[in-house]
Write an enzyme that holds these catalytic residues in place. Structure first.
Site, PDB file in Angstrom:
ATOM      1  N   SER A 257     -10.033  -0.077   7.287  1.00 55.55           N
ATOM      2  CA  SER A 257      -9.368  -0.080   5.986  1.00 55.55           C
ATOM      3  C   SER A 257      -8.754  -1.399   5.572  1.00 55.55           C
ATOM      4  O   SER A 257      -8.204  -1.506   4.477  1.00 55.55           O
ATOM      5  CB  SER A 257      -8.290   1.005   5.949  1.00 55.55           C
ATOM      6  OG  SER A 257      -8.872   2.281   6.096  1.00 55.55           O
TER       7      SER A 257
ATOM      8  N   LYS B 198       0.832  -1.191   0.000  1.00 55.95           N
ATOM      9  CA  LYS B 198       0.000   0.000   0.000  1.00 55.95           C
ATOM     10  C   LYS B 198       0.874   1.252   0.000  1.00 55.95           C
ATOM     11  O   LYS B 198       1.882   1.318   0.701  1.00 55.95           O
ATOM     12  CB  LYS B 198      -0.909  -0.024   1.231  1.00 55.95           C
ATOM     13  CG  LYS B 198      -1.873   1.140   1.366  1.00 55.95           C
ATOM     14  CD  LYS B 198      -2.705   0.978   2.635  1.00 55.95           C
ATOM     15  CE  LYS B 198      -3.687   2.120   2.835  1.00 55.95           C
ATOM     16  NZ  LYS B 198      -4.502   1.940   4.056  1.00 55.95           N
TER      17      LYS B 198
ATOM     18  N   SER C 297      -9.200   2.179   3.194  1.00 51.20           N
ATOM     19  CA  SER C 297      -8.290   2.903   2.328  1.00 51.20           C
ATOM     20  C   SER C 297      -7.318   2.012   1.571  1.00 51.20           C
ATOM     21  O   SER C 297      -6.604   2.477   0.679  1.00 51.20           O
ATOM     22  CB  SER C 297      -7.491   3.914   3.166  1.00 51.20           C
ATOM     23  OG  SER C 297      -6.729   3.244   4.166  1.00 51.20           O
TER      24      SER C 297
END
Length: 425
Positions: free
Chosen positions: A168, A75, A144
């Site tokens: 997330s 990420k 996210s």
């Protein structure tokens, strides 16, 4: 079977026995990325040649660890020394960290290779990036950790790293139909990860089955028990609808009830469980703690680059700035009391069965869905795992969330494997 469709644990086993080359696995993943990335938009950075070179070096050398030869998605809030880290915002476009985040370094040390950086929402908050849901491109993948979840679900990668401050990890895992794991707070080092909330931020990851997550979790936590669990006895399950149950849609309620009906007669004990007094306030408490700490963590972006932030993020930072230090101290004290109170539940239960999301992934790419059913567990710092166990009325994935006692991640993953097998995983 194409190598990219193997579970991570299967690929790791074949590579360790030299029945599969890491280079062939990387090439298969890159072919899938070439096929699907123009529609899915899961990545912000790829370095094909570097990944192939790393794979060849791993094939030529000794086994380095449990993740030897496995491509990893990272990420874009984790620092990486060999790829830019933009934190999901143009403010930091092109930023080149001097070192890897600790979690990335641990995975490399265990033999994995970073195939690319995956899309994050803006500064790991709610404003979405371009990633689509692999099951239906017009729907959100969640956030996210959008790109990580979508890439694993679409067979571009066997494993990927993500973070959770509200929902997330669990929410995108649910929307994309894979397994997502949020460890106990503090079990995985956060050094080198863009900070939002010191009280809440947690590093975790995604795989396509519980054994994949166990492999990654063992590396991230350094706890071999996560990988080498013994076949667990039937667990004691607490059925926890949570105080927000009436906000779950019919798909979530039906899926949760199906899981309860299947597991109840097989469990050592299974009973309805009420959360401690005051639990109705936990969602707002998490929001307040997150807002205050995010406003402070993103002080640079807030004061120097406010015009380049999204309207929702500016509103969150304004709300957090309005919570003064004394109010926040009282909130943190309330969080600690809640953590102490909830621990007593695990004297009677080995795990809690709860909803993961309000329902299927919502239509549209201008939002990432509501983390309502994750906020409280994140605030409590408990280990959580999402299991994909069905589909909703429109055919998109739905599942359930299992929650364990703080620090008992290995027991949670063992029980999750027990449950996943019986729920058809």
């Amino acid at each position: 079977m194409n190598p990219n469709r193997l579970h991570a644990w299967q690929a790791a086993d074949r590579i360790a026995r030299r029945e599969l080359r890491a280079e062939d696995l990387v090439r298969a993943c890159l072919e899938r990325i070439d096929e699907r990335e123009p529609a899915l938009h899961a990545f912000v950075q790829l370095d094909r040649e570097a990944a192939l070179a790393q794979a060849r070096a791993l094939d030529a050398g000794p086994l380095r660890g449990w993740l030897h030869g496995l491509p990893l998605g990272v990420k874009d809030v984790f620092d990486t020394v060999d790829l830019p880290t933009g934190y999901g915002t143009p403010i930091h476009a092109g930023h080149r960290p001097a070192a890897d985040a600790a979690a990335v370094s641990l995975c490399r040390e265990a033999g994995s290779l970073v195939l690319g950086k995956t899309v994050s929402t803006e500064l790991a908050n709610m404003h979405p990036g371009p990633t689509c849901n692999p099951h239906r491109l017009t729907h959100t993948p969640g956030g996210s950790s959008s790109g990580s979840a979508a890439a694993v679900a679409d067979f571009m990668l066997p494993l990927a790293l993500g973070t959770q401050t509200a929902g997330s990890l669990i929410r995108p895992a649910a929307f994309c139909g894979i397994v997502g794991y949020k460890p106990s707070l503090g079990r995985v080092p956060r050094a080198g990860v863009k900070s939002l909330s010191e009280s809440l931020d947690t590093v975790g990851g995604f795989g396509r089955c519980v054994r994949d997550i166990a492999l990654l979790g063992a590396v991230l936590t350094g706890d071999a028990r996560l990988r080498h669990w013994q076949a667990p006895d039937a667990p004691r399950i607490g059925l926890c609808r949570t105080p927000q149950w009436d906000q779950a849609d019919a798909d979530t309620q039906r899926t949760w009830q199906h899981a309860a009906d299947v597991l109840a007669p097989l469990a050592a004990a299974c009973r309805d469980t009420a959360l401690p007094a005051g639990s109705l306030a936990w969602v707002q408490l998490q929001k307040d703690v997150m807002a205050h700490e995010t406003a402070r963590s993103l002080s640079h972006e807030r004061t120097r680059h406010a015009a380049r932030l999204s309207t929702p993020l500016r509103a969150l930072l304004d709300a957090g700035s309005a919570i003064d230090g004394a109010m926040h101290a009282a909130d943190v004290a309330a969080v600690m009391r809640a953590r102490q109170a909830v621990d007593a539940l695990f004297e009677r239960h080995d795990l809690l069965l709860a909803p993961s999301t309000l329902g299927e992934a919502p239509a549209g790419l201008d939002h990432t869905g509501d983390p309502l059913f994750c906020r409280g567990w994140t605030m409590l710092g408990l280990p959580c795992i999402h299991l994909p166990v069905g589909h909703g009325a429109s055919g998109l994935p739905v599942g359930v969330q299992l929650i364990g006692r703080y620090g008992d991640d290995h027991r949670l993953l063992g029980a999750a494997q027990w449950a996943f097998e019986r729920l058809g995983g």
